[in-house]
Design an enzyme around this catalytic site. Sequence first.
Site, PDB file in Angstrom:
ATOM      1  CE  LYS A  33      -8.172  -2.564   4.428  1.00  0.00           C
ATOM      2  NZ  LYS A  33      -8.340  -3.749   3.967  1.00  0.00           N
ATOM      3  CD1 TRP A  91      -1.966  -2.236   1.567  1.00  0.00           C
ATOM      4  CD2 TRP A  91      -3.240  -1.248  -0.101  1.00  0.00           C
ATOM      5  NE1 TRP A  91      -3.174  -3.191   1.218  1.00  0.00           N
ATOM      6  CE2 TRP A  91      -3.704  -2.310   0.148  1.00  0.00           C
ATOM      7  CE3 TRP A  91      -3.440  -0.194  -1.060  1.00  0.00           C
ATOM      8  CZ2 TRP A  91      -4.522  -2.893  -0.856  1.00  0.00           C
ATOM      9  CZ3 TRP A  91      -4.318  -0.841  -2.022  1.00  0.00           C
ATOM     10  CH2 TRP A  91      -4.997  -1.952  -1.797  1.00  0.00           C
ATOM     11  CG  ASP A 128      -3.690   4.029   4.068  1.00  0.00           C
ATOM     12  OD1 ASP A 128      -4.766   3.744   4.627  1.00  0.00           O
ATOM     13  OD2 ASP A 128      -3.578   3.246   3.048  1.00  0.00           O
TER      14      ASP A 128
END
Length: 358
Positions: free
Chosen positions: A195, A102, A171
């Site tokens: 999530k 990511w 993030d």
Amino acid sequence: MTRAFNFCAGPAALPEEVLQQARDELLDWQGTGMSIMEMSHRSKEYVAIAHAAEQDLRELLGISNDYAVLFLQGGASQQFSMIPMNLLNSGETADYVNTGQWSIKAIAEAKRFGNINVVASAEDKHFSYVPAQSSWNESKDAVYLHYTPNETIGGVEFPFIPKTDKPLVADFSSSILSRPLDVDRYGLIYAGAQKNIGPAGIVVVIIRRDLIGRVTGLPAMLDYKIHADNGSMYNTPPTYSWYLAGLVFKWLKRQGGLAAMAEVNDRKAKKLYGYIDASEFYSNPVNPADRSCMNVPFVLADALLDKQFLQQADAAGLLNLAGHRSVGGMRASIYNAVPEAAVDALIEFMQDFAKRNG
């Protein structure tokens, strides 16, 4: 109906209480004769829902009025572009830490909009650790420092908050709301919902107000200022995802808040890592000090057994344990809504599988 234990990395498990409430309100929300999905986002009913969700999130995370809280479309991946678009003027530099897939995606997008300095990378050890900040090559003139506190794919989590005199951008898609967070140490926090927040379709952005409007002339839908000025309702927002996120926030408050969630999450992770470390049949590739509390990757001693392990786990009601396609192996994502009983059941299955195949 018997519900399975869902270890998916995202879209992930949602609290059963939240799903039951959403089911009960699906056709008729509080006597309006309409579903939330049919309601105008500018109606007084929906505006109240959206406001309550924001206030509950502010309470959970201790977010001051120095920050705007935005509920946007596009997921975290769109933020990889929106952040440099909104924070970097022509010729300016941003620092990024590379700790996994990511981070790589965020860096690639940011390079479209400015000078990007990768201050450190864990690629030399297959993204199995977090580089010590003392080794970072930070820029003196960087506009911000970006990092990924929890790498969902590799199961690496920062055990520290980086120290910097620049705005810190993070993030938090995989770890937000899993424990208390000192928001005041950040310039911008973003998190995809699917999530620990709610269903896919919405992303939360928490941005310090003095960072809004640094860059002008942006497309309207990509401008934080326009979204902040319009209460995240410049266009029709993802109303149902926002509503469900609000239900999750209230559920978290009923559990005792983020300190209580941290206790449960730490206990779940300690159990699973403890079993893996004590086993000769399973192993975890991440440096122990940098292991994620949310995403636990593991491999079998014999990779030829992977397919059999996953098939039997599915049959036992233990779902979505396959590792990410880029790394293989197994991964158990144990977010807030994954109960401790799920971890207990997984360990019991792993013990039995190892006994039968070891």
